[in-house]
Design a protein around this motif. Structure first.
Motif, PDB file in Angstrom:
ATOM      1  N   LYS A  74       0.813  -1.232   0.000  1.00 21.54           N
ATOM      2  CA  LYS A  74       0.000   0.000   0.000  1.00 21.54           C
ATOM      3  C   LYS A  74       0.840   1.272   0.000  1.00 21.54           C
ATOM      4  CE  LYS A  74      -3.821  -2.379   0.475  1.00 21.54           C
ATOM      5  NZ  LYS A  74      -4.323  -3.019  -0.661  1.00 21.54           N
TER       6      LYS A  74
ATOM      7  N   THR B 162      -2.556   9.800  -0.183  1.00 22.34           N
ATOM      8  CA  THR B 162      -4.000   9.938  -0.274  1.00 22.34           C
ATOM      9  C   THR B 162      -4.317  10.344  -1.703  1.00 22.34           C
ATOM     10  OG1 THR B 162      -4.142  10.629   2.022  1.00 22.34           O
ATOM     11  CG2 THR B 162      -6.008  11.180   0.587  1.00 22.34           C
TER      12      THR B 162
ATOM     13  N   ASN C  85      -7.383  11.309  -4.111  1.00 24.76           N
ATOM     14  CA  ASN C  85      -8.779  11.756  -4.016  1.00 24.76           C
ATOM     15  C   ASN C  85      -9.590  11.399  -5.252  1.00 24.76           C
ATOM     16  OD1 ASN C  85      -8.399  12.853  -1.450  1.00 24.76           O
ATOM     17  ND2 ASN C  85      -7.551  14.704  -2.321  1.00 24.76           N
TER      18      ASN C  85
ATOM     19  N   GLU D  86       2.871   6.148   2.010  1.00 27.88           N
ATOM     20  CA  GLU D  86       1.444   6.131   1.739  1.00 27.88           C
ATOM     21  C   GLU D  86       1.015   7.467   1.151  1.00 27.88           C
ATOM     22  OE1 GLU D  86      -0.753   4.879   5.146  1.00 27.88           O
ATOM     23  OE2 GLU D  86       0.626   3.226   5.533  1.00 27.88           O
TER      24      GLU D  86
END
Length: 97
Positions: free
Chosen positions: A17, A85, A87, A83
């Motif tokens: 991930k 994010t 969107n 990691e």
């Protein structure tokens, strides 16, 4: 052919991930080799995120070091990993990249 099998093996391992990004600064002495370097990144499984930033779901530090040494770009390469994010839908993001 070796790169293909390495990439194939990486795809069959569980993903941690984390994303691996590399930003390349093409100095004047490297501009002639730009397309060769970018093709090597593509062969490693990197996709272009923006103009000089490439992204891959696998850690490729050793391979990036080989490329930067081969083309004398040791000061023009920045690696980042971790990691992120995103969107948007992950599948859409991966398809674009």
């Amino acid at each position: 052919m070796q790169q293909f099998w390495k990439r194939y093996a990486l795809r069959n391992e569980p993903w941690n991930k984390k994303w691996y990004l590399v930003n390349l600064e093409f100095r004047e002495e490297n501009k002639a080799n730009r397309s060769t370097i970018l093709e090597k990144l593509h062969q490693l499984g990197f996709g272009i995120l923006s103009a000089n930033t490439w992204i891959c779901p696998y850690c490729q530090t050793d391979e990036l070091q080989k490329i930067s040494t081969e083309f004398n770009m040791n000061t023009g390469v920045v690696e980042m990993n971790g990691e992120m994010t995103i969107n948007e839908d992950m599948i859409s993001f991966v398809d674009k990249v």
